[in-house]
Motif scaffolding. Structure first.
Motif, PDB file in Angstrom:
ATOM      1  N   ALA B 152       0.886  -1.390  -0.070  1.00  0.00           N
ATOM      2  CA  ALA B 152      -0.066   0.056  -0.015  1.00  0.00           C
ATOM      3  C   ALA B 152       0.851   1.238  -0.022  1.00  0.00           C
ATOM      4  CB  ALA B 152      -0.924   0.079   1.195  1.00  0.00           C
ATOM      5  N   GLU B 153       0.645   2.255  -0.733  1.00  0.00           N
ATOM      6  CA  GLU B 153       1.356   3.545  -0.783  1.00  0.00           C
ATOM      7  C   GLU B 153       0.253   4.625  -0.535  1.00  0.00           C
ATOM      8  OE1 GLU B 153       3.216   3.800  -4.366  1.00  0.00           O
ATOM      9  OE2 GLU B 153       4.251   2.087  -4.088  1.00  0.00           O
ATOM     10  N   VAL B 154       1.104   5.954   0.025  1.00  0.00           N
ATOM     11  CA  VAL B 154       0.164   7.025   0.509  1.00  0.00           C
ATOM     12  C   VAL B 154      -0.450   7.676  -0.857  1.00  0.00           C
ATOM     13  CG1 VAL B 154       0.396   9.352   1.154  1.00  0.00           C
ATOM     14  CG2 VAL B 154       1.787   7.483   2.274  1.00  0.00           C
ATOM     15  N   GLY B 155      -1.798   7.818  -0.679  1.00  0.00           N
ATOM     16  CA  GLY B 155      -2.656   8.443  -1.641  1.00  0.00           C
ATOM     17  C   GLY B 155      -3.447   7.267  -2.366  1.00  0.00           C
ATOM     18  N   ASP B 156      -3.208   6.117  -2.148  1.00  0.00           N
ATOM     19  CA  ASP B 156      -3.914   4.840  -2.554  1.00  0.00           C
ATOM     20  C   ASP B 156      -5.393   5.081  -2.192  1.00  0.00           C
ATOM     21  OD1 ASP B 156      -1.857   3.666  -3.668  1.00  0.00           O
ATOM     22  OD2 ASP B 156      -1.917   1.637  -2.406  1.00  0.00           O
ATOM     23  N   LYS B 157      -6.320   4.674  -2.962  1.00  0.00           N
ATOM     24  CA  LYS B 157      -7.683   4.631  -2.704  1.00  0.00           C
ATOM     25  C   LYS B 157      -7.830   3.203  -2.209  1.00  0.00           C
ATOM     26  CE  LYS B 157      -8.468   8.705  -4.484  1.00  0.00           C
ATOM     27  NZ  LYS B 157      -8.281   9.928  -3.541  1.00  0.00           N
ATOM     28  N   ILE B 158      -8.792   3.222  -1.221  1.00  0.00           N
ATOM     29  CA  ILE B 158      -9.176   1.780  -0.558  1.00  0.00           C
ATOM     30  C   ILE B 158     -10.391   1.595  -0.765  1.00  0.00           C
ATOM     31  CG2 ILE B 158      -9.463   1.053   1.836  1.00  0.00           C
ATOM     32  CD1 ILE B 158      -7.787   3.159   3.041  1.00  0.00           C
ATOM     33  N   PHE B 159     -10.806   0.321  -1.389  1.00  0.00           N
ATOM     34  CA  PHE B 159     -11.857  -0.238  -1.739  1.00  0.00           C
ATOM     35  C   PHE B 159     -12.525  -1.273  -1.004  1.00  0.00           C
ATOM     36  CE2 PHE B 159     -10.395   1.922  -5.520  1.00  0.00           C
ATOM     37  CZ  PHE B 159     -11.436   2.581  -6.167  1.00  0.00           C
ATOM     38  N   VAL B 160     -13.762  -1.668  -0.819  1.00  0.00           N
ATOM     39  CA  VAL B 160     -14.260  -2.988  -0.322  1.00  0.00           C
ATOM     40  C   VAL B 160     -15.235  -3.696  -1.372  1.00  0.00           C
ATOM     41  CG1 VAL B 160     -13.916  -2.644   1.955  1.00  0.00           C
ATOM     42  CG2 VAL B 160     -16.058  -2.061   0.949  1.00  0.00           C
TER      43      VAL B 160
END
Lengths: 314, 314
Positions: B152-160
């Protein structure tokens, strides 16, 4: 350190157990992710075995010994195929949440990892009412060297390694004094840390037609070979190297020695491999056309009350 | 048939479970020998998970459901890596020796095998005081597509994927009437047979930086990604698709949906993959520089009593 810090430390220790063997085992990603990632430049074999407290080992056995023995008995299947150990996965369900127990358990894992140069690819930890360790093992070998249970042929000579019966005596000694095990007793060592003959297994895989590790008793396990190969076996009780009562030695198991069958012209080869590896190798009988495992003593057929250990015998 | 004949029949059934998938899974020798023999033309991933009666599922759950659910929750780790399911190993410890229970258990194994075209490579059967199923899963993938927790990288969007919270409600419904499960309840189906998104997982593995399956609760599992990636996460509670109480939905787990992080320029790609696979995909937050998983509701930080399930919380 606080207990929670120590648990974190243990978790980190687990992740690095045997990581010096990652390269030789072709492990790309070890414990700590959703799964371990591995390359495979050879065919691989897989097996799983559970060790349950009060069933496979005494409930009050020290965690270190539980770990080492569970790994050994599971990895024994790789030996029986003629494989080299590649990695193990450890699923531990325990009724003990205390740090000391966990530390001891991890020590047992580490000792096994060092003894057999084997990395731990991953694991799972659950709480339960009964200690239950399910060990998955992976071995590597070339397909043509896999010693199948179904490969025995009529006329094959039947061999065993070392003696049978020590582990049962070891278990009895352990039950007498479980808190303070005397490791100078070869019986106790045998039950807790059965030696796995990986190098010997790999070498005989070029000559043996079939092989099995003796976990449930010689008669029962040789019976598996006979059933899969559609043959029978005649054993000479006077030749079988046993410690203690012969019935115990042939029907109890837990010794994790090898029983294998070899074409008669390969006999001398097998004997020299035994010498090379410092292993006692004994010819105990021959594969026959019948479908039974028959034991003869002084030329008379011997019968036993049971053939071997069965989890679901009433 | 006598009971013992039926047990033999069951044993044979077990050996042939899913053997129509042996070739596609590169299995050379399946169950019945000391170990299963497999070729590997790709990198492979491995994971083990135990399911324990009274801990992971209600003690009186039918054997068929125990088998199917144990396989599903273990195989979910392969989805989370971006792999395709290759085979499974089943270690069953059971307190039930009766034939009907065993038949039902095998039915659950067969249903899973058919649902996911997955062969069973081998197994182990032990008697114990507490039902304990340790499932080892193997998946195949190309190394560069492995979705690491540490990616994971800063700025990544998180999805479920889909909704969170159904499985907890399902478990509650099951406990009310365990003998007669109503499979028209989507909650019960969710607990017993969580759908595994193998195809979707493999497709997003080309774009996602990290991924985890939600077994212990979103906050806890996303926390594993953040810890491994040395980042934090900000979630918007109003965006998270939940059923029931939000605290339950975010900290209970058992839903086996995916949580993954994607560079923001890949957002639209992910959304179209969701549509392609008929999966609801929701963006719920962003990866940050902090080291915490923070949940905001109406722009205020929300705190929960616990982060997720831990076997060794007192």
């Amino acid at each position: 350190m606080k207990d929670s810090d120590e648990f974190s430390f243990l978790k980190e220790t687990f992740k690095s157990l045997g990581n010096q063997y990652f390269d030789s085992s072709e492990i790309i990603i070890g414990p700590g992710d959703d799964a371990g990632l591995v390359k495979n430049s050879q065919e691989t074999v897989y097996s799983v075995d559970a060790s349950v407290a009060g069933v496979h080992f005494p409930e009050n056995l020290a965690a270190e010994h539980i770990a080492f023995r569970s790994l050994s008995t599971a990895a024994s299947d790789v030996v029986a195929c003629g494989g080299a150990l590649k990695w193990v996965l450890v699923s531990l369900t325990t009724d003990r949440a205390d740090l000391n127990w966990m530390k001891e358990f991890v020590k047992g894992l580490k000792d096994f990892s060092d003894e057999y140069s084997c990395p731990i690819l991953g694991g799972d930890l659950s709480r339960g009412k009964q200690c239950n360790i399910a060990i998955t093992v992976c071995g590597k070998l070339d397909q043509q060297n896999f010693m199948k249970r179904s490969g025995a042929e009529v006329g094959d000579k039947i061999f065993v390694t070392n003696e049978l019966g020590l582990a049962k005596k070891g278990l009895e000694e352990i039950k007498l004094n479980p808190e303070d095990l005397d490791f100078t007793s070869k019986n106790i060592s045998k039950f807790i840390r059965p030696k796995l003959h990986f190098n010997f297994g790999q070498e005989i895989s070029h000559y043996a037609n079939s092989c099995i590790d003796i976990s449930d008793g010689l008669i029962s396990d040789l019976g598996h070979i006979c059933e899969a190969s559609n043959v029978g076996a005649q054993l000479n009780a006077d030749l079988i190297p046993v410690e203690g009562e012969i019935e115990d030695a042939l029907t109890w198991g837990d010794d994790y020695e090898l029983c294998f069958t070899v074409p008669s012209e390969m006999e001398s080869k097998i004997e020299s491999l035994g010498k090379k590896h410092g292993l006692k190798i004994t010819q105990i009988g021959e594969i026959t056309k019948t479908s039974e495992v028959e034991v003869f003593k002084d030329c008379r057929l011997v019968t036993f009350k049971k053939r071997g250990y069965n989890h679901f015998d009433e």
